[in-house]
Design an enzyme around this catalytic site. Structure first.
Site, PDB file in Angstrom:
ATOM      1  CB  SER A 414      -0.900   0.007   1.233  1.00  0.00           C
ATOM      2  OG  SER A 414      -0.116  -0.119   2.389  1.00  0.00           O
ATOM      3  CG  HIS A 435      -3.214  -0.638  -2.713  1.00  0.00           C
ATOM      4  ND1 HIS A 435      -3.614   0.652  -2.469  1.00  0.00           N
ATOM      5  CD2 HIS A 435      -3.244  -1.269  -1.512  1.00  0.00           C
ATOM      6  CE1 HIS A 435      -3.850   0.805  -1.169  1.00  0.00           C
ATOM      7  NE2 HIS A 435      -3.615  -0.359  -0.570  1.00  0.00           N
ATOM      8  CD  GLU A 447      -4.668   3.393  -4.866  1.00  0.00           C
ATOM      9  OE1 GLU A 447      -3.898   2.822  -4.083  1.00  0.00           O
ATOM     10  OE2 GLU A 447      -4.878   4.628  -4.817  1.00  0.00           O
ATOM     11  CG  ASN A 485      -3.349   4.490   1.584  1.00  0.00           C
ATOM     12  OD1 ASN A 485      -4.513   4.657   1.988  1.00  0.00           O
ATOM     13  ND2 ASN A 485      -2.785   3.302   1.508  1.00  0.00           N
TER      14      ASN A 485
END
Ligand code: T1G
Length: 688
Positions: A414, A435, A447, A485
């Site tokens: 991540s 991800h 992702e 993130n």
């Protein structure tokens, strides 16, 4: 008479039967141009004495995907719409039959409802998904469906907006026949049957034993069960009003009421936002500059690591019908993983989503091994081991040696650098990030992270695989935190900044959750993710761009790790909300105040709700704009999709980029000197 316009094919089959075929690829959308051809075709059939029955059907494996969503940005201004076509059907004394082979959705299904009879092939689906666009069925669906299956069932179906499979639609009384063969052939069986227009039937409530006050009671109940108008429920409340009109008013007045309500919705901000989301989601797989290549066929997969993430990813492959081998050396981890797999599939069977046999087949398509030597014939491996670069590089070196040359090697990391992971292999062109978001078998977002060396074929394979795994797959460049993130840190930092200015975490969370519409506020999210995780990442060298959040470091020092340790920004008590309900903690508020005082941070405890929303959403938008500017995200719409599907950004606000662009413009239009945003400029894309 055979006439072939561009979008409507007209063919006479003899015995007075005329077939009108909708042919407007890709989904036979009933846009202005299509209706401009379809209306005269219907009127010609209605006026032709040699015609007694008209059959509608669709080409391109589809009946119709409904009105053309692009049209809603411009008012009809006299152009013909699906309503005009349906009124022509309504006026005619001929028999109309819908022969559905494929999807009949929105205005397409409403055209079928205007017919006297409806037949479909067994793989077809019908539905009125308008609510997902912040609309209501605006071509008679709110008036005819209640007359067909009862107001209560019709309302539930339209509030959900889901597609109904043909056999189930037949059970509900929506379809008159379901066939495996040719829908048009079956439709001929209804030729010259008497007219049976729904407009002539009274709409029954469809809820028994409620007596005189049934309608007001059911309507009041329905209004209470949907979100408030400002919190994503605007279309739902108008839809309920339209169905109430179907029950209480003659058809013509209900038909007119529906149009008025539809026009209110089509000009509303939530609908504009949801239509943006609809198209943004369909842009995702278009990667500017990506050469067209054939994707690799993924027949067998493997996952490294049987932890929660690894098991969730294995389930995703199994559900897509791709056999998967899980490599795990710890017996207890394998046992836990097996339990999770069987528990999940049993749940699907209990919910009636899977047959026992299918569930068994899928669960058993997941096998467990300890040795990489078992991976010689897999087409892709997804690594889901501990988030540490040395550990991942060791895994990738082993995979490089154990798998066939064409095998794609993906990391579920991540935050770590995909290029650095790829450097542990001799095949960096076949390495990418996949991800998944926890829980991997539930969250739709994926992702797809392209490294510097990732080849066009590897990226194309990832995109195609994402669709097969039924994920919403967004392509990201290889920068820290990728898209979601990276923005989460900016968002959390802004929330903490406001807390340091004297606004309590509970008030910030309350505004963001209950006024703006997120499922959780930023502090509850931080506690759920784990404050130690934030701390570890923001202190690592590659996390440096994010800047540190001192209060989080302080809380972690005190053992306040978040929900998992019973306290973080908030307290958690097992007796309250099963230990998941955030409880304000005065100790933390004092700690924040002290840190802020020591740092000399100016206090603004009286920030308004709107300012709290503006600052949190602007932090997201500015971070997202930076990602688009640097080419990590391909488009602002991609950023919106990431935050709607991965972090619960309210879809009726369109996503962080859409919201910032439109709210700022709206506020400036309203003369608000300080709209809380500057227009997020997203310059020309520069590929990473
Ligand atoms: N309008 C315009 N374009 C549409 C469209 C539509 N209704 N449906 C699909 N497209 C485009 C889509 O953007 C994509 O374009 C291509 O078609 C393939 O779509 C008056 C007001 C039908 C189940 O909400 O659910 O009727 O990217 O990738 O996976 O009451 O499309 O190729 O350029 O999704 O095979 C109501 C929306 C409209 C249905 C097919 N109808 N569409 O899925 O293909 S409002 C809907 C879908 C209305 C009336 C009201 C799906 C699909 P491009 P796709 P798919």
């Amino acid at each position: 008479m055979n006439s072939n316009n561009q979008r409507v094919k007209s063919e006479d089959l003899g015995d007075g039967i005329r077939v009108l075929t909708l042919d407007n690829p890709p989904v036979n959308a009933l846009g202005y141009a299509m209706c401009a051809e379809l209306l005269p075709a219907v009127e010609a059939a209605a006026a032709d004495p040699a015609v007694s029955t008209v059959i509608f059907t669709g080409a391109n494996g589809m009946f119709s995907g409904g009105a053309d969503v692009n049209d809603f940005s411009t008012p009809p201004d006299g152009k013909k719409t699906i309503r005009d076509v349906i009124e022509a059907v309504e006026r005619s004394d001929k028999t109309f039959v819908a022969a559905i082979d494929g999807n009949a959705l929105g205005g397409g299904f409403e055209l079928a409802l205007a017919c006297d009879y409806r037949v479909a092939t067994s793989k077809s689906r019908v539905g009125l998904p308008e609510i997902k666009l912040g609309l209501l069925p605006g071509a008679g669906g709110t008036q005819r469906l209640p007359r067909l299956i009862g107001a209560n069932d019709a309302l539930q179906m339209m509030l959900k907006g889901d597609m109904v499979k043909a056999p189930d639609a037949q059970k509900k009384g929506i379809l008159d026949a379901v066939v495996d063969a040719d829908a048009v052939e079956a439709a001929k069986g209804f030729a010259a049957k008497p007219k049976r227009r729904l407009s002539q039937i009274k709409a029954e409530l469809g809820v028994a034993n409620l007596g005189l006050f049934a309608t007001p009671f059911v309507v009041a109940q329905a209004h209470m069960m949907v979100p408030t108008e400002e919190n994503g429920g605007y279309a739902a409340h108008k839809l309920i009003d339209a169905v109430q009109a179907a029950i209480e008013l003659p058809f013509e007045r209900g038909w007119a009421r529906e149009l008025r309500l539809f026009m209110e919705l089509v000009q509303s901000k939530p609908s504009a936002a949801l239509r943006h989301v609809f198209f943004a989601e369909r842009e995702l797989s278009k990667v500017p500059g990506l050469p067209k290549t054939e994707p690799l066929e993924i027949k067998k997969a493997a996952v490294i690591g049987a932890g929660t993430m690894g098991t969730g990813i294995a389930i995703v492959f199994a559900e897509a019908g791709i056999p998967v081998t899980v490599i795990e050396t710890k017996d207890e981890a394998v046992e836990k993983s097996r339990e999770m797999v069987f528990g999940m599939f049993k749940y699907q069977v209990d919910k009636g989503r899977l047959t026992q046999e299918d569930a068994w087949k899928r669960a058993n398509s997941i096998s467990y091994e300890t040795d990489y030597a078992e991976l010689g014939d897999v087409d892709i491996v997804v690594e889901a081991v501990f988030e540490s670069m040395p550990v991942k590089q060791d895994v990738f070196a082993k995979l490089d040696a154990a798998t066939k040359p064409s095998c794609i090697l993906a990391s579920n990391t991540s935050t770590l650098d995909i290029d650095e992971i790829a450097s542990a292999t001799k095949r960096p062109e076949q390495v990418l990030g996949l991800h998944f978001f926890a829980p991997a078998n539930i969250m739709k977002l994926l992702e797809i992270v392209r490294g510097k060396a990732t080849s066009a074929q590897t990226l194309t394979t990832g995109i195609v695989l994402g669709k097969k795994l039924r994920k919403v797959a967004v392509v990201s460049g290889n920068a820290f935190g990728f898209i979601g993130n990276r923005m989460l840190f900016a968002y959390e930092a802004e929330a903490v900044q406001m807390a340091e200015e004297g606004v309590s975490p509970s008030r910030i969370d309350d505004v963001i959750k209950n006024k703006f519409g997120f499922a959780m506020g930023p502090f509850a999210v931080a506690d759920l993710s784990g404050l130690d995780v934030y701390n570890f990442i923001s202190q690592s060298e590659h996390g440096a761009p994010l800047g540190r959040i001192p209060i989080i470091a302080k809380l972690v020092e005190q053992g306040r790790l978040g929900q998992k340790s019973g306290k973080g920004f908030f307290k958690y008590d097992k007796a309250v909300g099963k230990g998941r309900q955030p409880i304000p903690d005065p100790e933390v508020e004092q700690l924040i105040a002290q840190l802020a005082k020591d740092a000399g941070i100016a206090q603004h405890p009286d920030l308004t709700d709107d300012e709290i929303i503006a600052r949190c959403t602007r932090a997201l938008a500015d971070s997202g704009a930076e990602l688009v500017r640097t080419g990590i995200a391909l488009r602002p719409g991609d950023v919106d999709i990431v935050w709607i599907y991965g972090y619960g950004f309210p879809p009726h606000h369109g996503g962080p980029m859409w919201y910032a662009e439109n709210e700022a413009a709206l506020r400036q239009a309203q003369g608000d000197k300080n709209p809380g945003f500057t227009k997020t400029e997203t310059k020309e894309l520069t590929h990473a």
